[in-house]
Write a protein that holds these residues in place. Structure first.
Motif, PDB file in Angstrom:
ATOM      1  N   PHE A  40       0.830  -1.209   0.000  1.00  0.00           N
ATOM      2  CA  PHE A  40       0.000   0.000   0.000  1.00  0.00           C
ATOM      3  C   PHE A  40       0.858   1.251   0.000  1.00  0.00           C
ATOM      4  CE2 PHE A  40      -3.461  -2.458   2.497  1.00  0.00           C
ATOM      5  CZ  PHE A  40      -3.923  -3.026   1.331  1.00  0.00           C
ATOM      6  N   ASP A  41       1.899   1.262   0.827  1.00  0.00           N
ATOM      7  CA  ASP A  41       2.787   2.426   0.880  1.00  0.00           C
ATOM      8  C   ASP A  41       3.453   2.657  -0.465  1.00  0.00           C
ATOM      9  OD1 ASP A  41       2.129   2.793   3.540  1.00  0.00           O
ATOM     10  OD2 ASP A  41       3.986   1.901   4.315  1.00  0.00           O
ATOM     11  N   HIS A  42       3.912   1.581  -1.072  1.00  0.00           N
ATOM     12  CA  HIS A  42       4.557   1.680  -2.389  1.00  0.00           C
ATOM     13  C   HIS A  42       3.590   2.254  -3.435  1.00  0.00           C
ATOM     14  CE1 HIS A  42       6.867   0.660  -5.945  1.00  0.00           C
ATOM     15  NE2 HIS A  42       5.820  -0.009  -6.391  1.00  0.00           N
ATOM     16  N   MET A  43       2.353   1.810  -3.367  1.00  0.00           N
ATOM     17  CA  MET A  43       1.351   2.256  -4.331  1.00  0.00           C
ATOM     18  C   MET A  43       0.724   3.600  -3.964  1.00  0.00           C
ATOM     19  SD  MET A  43      -0.647  -1.295  -5.222  1.00  0.00           S
ATOM     20  CE  MET A  43      -1.785  -0.414  -6.299  1.00  0.00           C
ATOM     21  N   GLU A  44       0.992   4.073  -2.756  1.00  0.00           N
ATOM     22  CA  GLU A  44       0.439   5.335  -2.264  1.00  0.00           C
ATOM     23  C   GLU A  44      -1.088   5.326  -2.273  1.00  0.00           C
ATOM     24  OE1 GLU A  44       2.364   8.368  -4.626  1.00  0.00           O
ATOM     25  OE2 GLU A  44       4.241   8.138  -3.507  1.00  0.00           O
ATOM     26  N   LEU A  45      -1.673   4.252  -1.738  1.00  0.00           N
ATOM     27  CA  LEU A  45      -3.127   4.132  -1.676  1.00  0.00           C
ATOM     28  C   LEU A  45      -3.685   4.913  -0.494  1.00  0.00           C
ATOM     29  CD1 LEU A  45      -3.702   0.342  -2.457  1.00  0.00           C
ATOM     30  CD2 LEU A  45      -3.564   2.271  -4.036  1.00  0.00           C
ATOM     31  N   ASN A  46      -4.893   5.429  -0.646  1.00  0.00           N
ATOM     32  CA  ASN A  46      -5.550   6.101   0.467  1.00  0.00           C
ATOM     33  C   ASN A  46      -6.184   5.060   1.388  1.00  0.00           C
ATOM     34  OD1 ASN A  46      -8.245   5.455  -0.416  1.00  0.00           O
ATOM     35  ND2 ASN A  46      -8.217   7.210  -1.801  1.00  0.00           N
ATOM     36  N   ASP A  47      -6.700   5.514   2.521  1.00  0.00           N
ATOM     37  CA  ASP A  47      -7.256   4.593   3.518  1.00  0.00           C
ATOM     38  C   ASP A  47      -8.362   3.711   2.965  1.00  0.00           C
ATOM     39  OD1 ASP A  47      -5.650   5.104   5.706  1.00  0.00           O
ATOM     40  OD2 ASP A  47      -6.945   6.652   6.519  1.00  0.00           O
ATOM     41  N   HIS A  48      -9.298   4.316   2.258  1.00  0.00           N
ATOM     42  CA  HIS A  48     -10.437   3.551   1.734  1.00  0.00           C
ATOM     43  C   HIS A  48      -9.958   2.470   0.756  1.00  0.00           C
ATOM     44  CE1 HIS A  48     -14.587   2.726   0.871  1.00  0.00           C
ATOM     45  NE2 HIS A  48     -14.387   2.908  -0.427  1.00  0.00           N
ATOM     46  N   GLN A  49      -9.036   2.824  -0.126  1.00  0.00           N
ATOM     47  CA  GLN A  49      -8.493   1.854  -1.080  1.00  0.00           C
ATOM     48  C   GLN A  49      -7.760   0.728  -0.344  1.00  0.00           C
ATOM     49  OE1 GLN A  49      -6.163   4.745  -3.200  1.00  0.00           O
ATOM     50  NE2 GLN A  49      -7.602   4.837  -4.919  1.00  0.00           N
ATOM     51  N   ASP A  74     -18.594   0.777   9.828  1.00  0.00           N
ATOM     52  CA  ASP A  74     -18.896   1.474   8.591  1.00  0.00           C
ATOM     53  C   ASP A  74     -17.638   1.451   7.727  1.00  0.00           C
ATOM     54  OD1 ASP A  74     -19.596   3.119   6.500  1.00  0.00           O
ATOM     55  OD2 ASP A  74     -19.981   4.887   7.743  1.00  0.00           O
ATOM     56  N   LEU A  75     -17.657   0.659   6.679  1.00  0.00           N
ATOM     57  CA  LEU A  75     -16.480   0.501   5.830  1.00  0.00           C
ATOM     58  C   LEU A  75     -16.143   1.772   5.063  1.00  0.00           C
ATOM     59  CD1 LEU A  75     -16.885  -3.100   4.408  1.00  0.00           C
ATOM     60  CD2 LEU A  75     -15.845  -2.337   6.540  1.00  0.00           C
ATOM     61  N   ASN A  76     -17.122   2.628   4.849  1.00  0.00           N
ATOM     62  CA  ASN A  76     -16.868   3.877   4.119  1.00  0.00           C
ATOM     63  C   ASN A  76     -16.014   4.855   4.917  1.00  0.00           C
ATOM     64  OD1 ASN A  76     -18.347   3.170   1.776  1.00  0.00           O
ATOM     65  ND2 ASN A  76     -20.236   3.575   2.898  1.00  0.00           N
ATOM     66  N   ALA A  81      -5.647   2.430   9.632  1.00  0.00           N
ATOM     67  CA  ALA A  81      -5.273   2.255  11.047  1.00  0.00           C
ATOM     68  C   ALA A  81      -6.371   1.472  11.777  1.00  0.00           C
ATOM     69  CB  ALA A  81      -5.047   3.612  11.704  1.00  0.00           C
ATOM     70  N   ASP A  82      -7.639   1.759  11.459  1.00  0.00           N
ATOM     71  CA  ASP A  82      -8.744   1.008  12.061  1.00  0.00           C
ATOM     72  C   ASP A  82      -8.670  -0.463  11.659  1.00  0.00           C
ATOM     73  OD1 ASP A  82      -9.777   3.389  13.112  1.00  0.00           O
ATOM     74  OD2 ASP A  82     -11.190   3.656  11.437  1.00  0.00           O
ATOM     75  N   PHE A  83      -8.464  -0.706  10.364  1.00  0.00           N
ATOM     76  CA  PHE A  83      -8.369  -2.074   9.865  1.00  0.00           C
ATOM     77  C   PHE A  83      -7.207  -2.803  10.540  1.00  0.00           C
ATOM     78  CE2 PHE A  83      -7.019  -5.517   7.167  1.00  0.00           C
ATOM     79  CZ  PHE A  83      -8.201  -6.035   6.641  1.00  0.00           C
ATOM     80  N   PHE A  84      -6.085  -2.110  10.656  1.00  0.00           N
ATOM     81  CA  PHE A  84      -4.882  -2.680  11.262  1.00  0.00           C
ATOM     82  C   PHE A  84      -5.178  -3.082  12.709  1.00  0.00           C
ATOM     83  CE2 PHE A  84      -0.458  -2.836  12.626  1.00  0.00           C
ATOM     84  CZ  PHE A  84       0.192  -3.291  11.491  1.00  0.00           C
ATOM     85  N   GLN A  85      -5.851  -2.203  13.458  1.00  0.00           N
ATOM     86  CA  GLN A  85      -6.187  -2.514  14.844  1.00  0.00           C
ATOM     87  C   GLN A  85      -7.194  -3.657  14.934  1.00  0.00           C
ATOM     88  OE1 GLN A  85      -3.432  -1.025  16.444  1.00  0.00           O
ATOM     89  NE2 GLN A  85      -4.923  -1.532  17.981  1.00  0.00           N
ATOM     90  N   VAL A  86      -8.188  -3.638  14.077  1.00  0.00           N
ATOM     91  CA  VAL A  86      -9.171  -4.724  14.060  1.00  0.00           C
ATOM     92  C   VAL A  86      -8.467  -6.035  13.710  1.00  0.00           C
ATOM     93  CG1 VAL A  86     -11.191  -5.648  12.846  1.00  0.00           C
ATOM     94  CG2 VAL A  86     -11.156  -3.268  13.550  1.00  0.00           C
ATOM     95  N   GLY A  87      -7.532  -5.968  12.770  1.00  0.00           N
ATOM     96  CA  GLY A  87      -6.768  -7.154  12.389  1.00  0.00           C
ATOM     97  C   GLY A  87      -5.968  -7.710  13.540  1.00  0.00           C
ATOM     98  N   LYS A  88      -5.447  -6.836  14.370  1.00  0.00           N
ATOM     99  CA  LYS A  88      -4.677  -7.293  15.521  1.00  0.00           C
ATOM    100  C   LYS A  88      -5.561  -7.988  16.548  1.00  0.00           C
ATOM    101  CE  LYS A  88      -0.618  -4.471  15.717  1.00  0.00           C
ATOM    102  NZ  LYS A  88       0.167  -3.598  16.573  1.00  0.00           N
TER     103      LYS A  88
END
Length: 174
Positions: A40-49, A74-76, A81-88
């Motif tokens: 994601f960092d390499h591709m410079e994606l935004n949070d939603h992407q 709410d996925l929108n 960071a939210d996804f990362f925390q939920v993943g943890k």
């Protein structure tokens, strides 16, 4: 959800990101999250992407888990960071506690310095409060070294300041 005609998803897919099937092993979850985040960092994606692309990689048990998450979030508005925390939170507190215990009891034993260091670094991710500062990291690392190597490291430099210095001295002593 990203579709095959979505140009962002197509670019992401060309990076050959690994899927995640949902093993509850903390190191596998962390490794997967970090690897995907690097893409994601390499591709410079935004949070939603990022959230959409990561969700597409979830398979089997992880997909079932994600379906539950989608019902409560709410996925929108979900950030990476939210996804990362939920993943943890995917793996249980008991498994995490086991990894912390393994870190606290980790010793070099018959391991080479490089192998001990790899294990130390991997387990340290699950005990950030135990190695909160560089000095705490050095102290915990030194505690696990073989006595002779720890003695040699201390003798070569009474004021070893950084973890990198300790590692260099331990490799020399080995």
């Amino acid at each position: 959800m990203a579709y095959s005609f979505d140009p962002v998803y197509e670019r992401f897919r060309k990076q050959a990101p690994p899927s995640f099937e949902g093993k509850a092993e903390p190191m596998e979850v962390e490794d997967w999250l970090k690897l995907v985040e690097a893409i994601f960092d390499h591709m410079e994606l935004n949070d939603h992407q990022r959230v959409l692309c990561a969700a597409h990689l979830l398979k089997m048990d992880a997909r079932i888990w994600w379906d539950v998450v989608k019902q409560t979030r709410d996925l929108n508005t979900m950030t990476w960071a939210d996804f990362f925390q939920v993943g943890k939170t995917y793996y249980s507190a008991a498994i995490l506690a086991t990894r912390v215990d393994e870190f606290m009891t980790l010793v070099q034993g018959n391991l080479f310095i490089t192998n001990y260091t790899q294990k130390f670094d991997r387990f340290a991710r699950f005990a950030p409060k135990i190695v909160l500062t560089e000095a705490m990291r050095v102290q915990r690392y030194m505690r696990g070294l073989k006595h002779m190597i720890a003695r040699d490291v201390k003798m070569t430099n009474a004021e070893v300041v950084s973890y990198a210095e300790v590692l260099d001295k331990a490799l020399e002593a080995e």
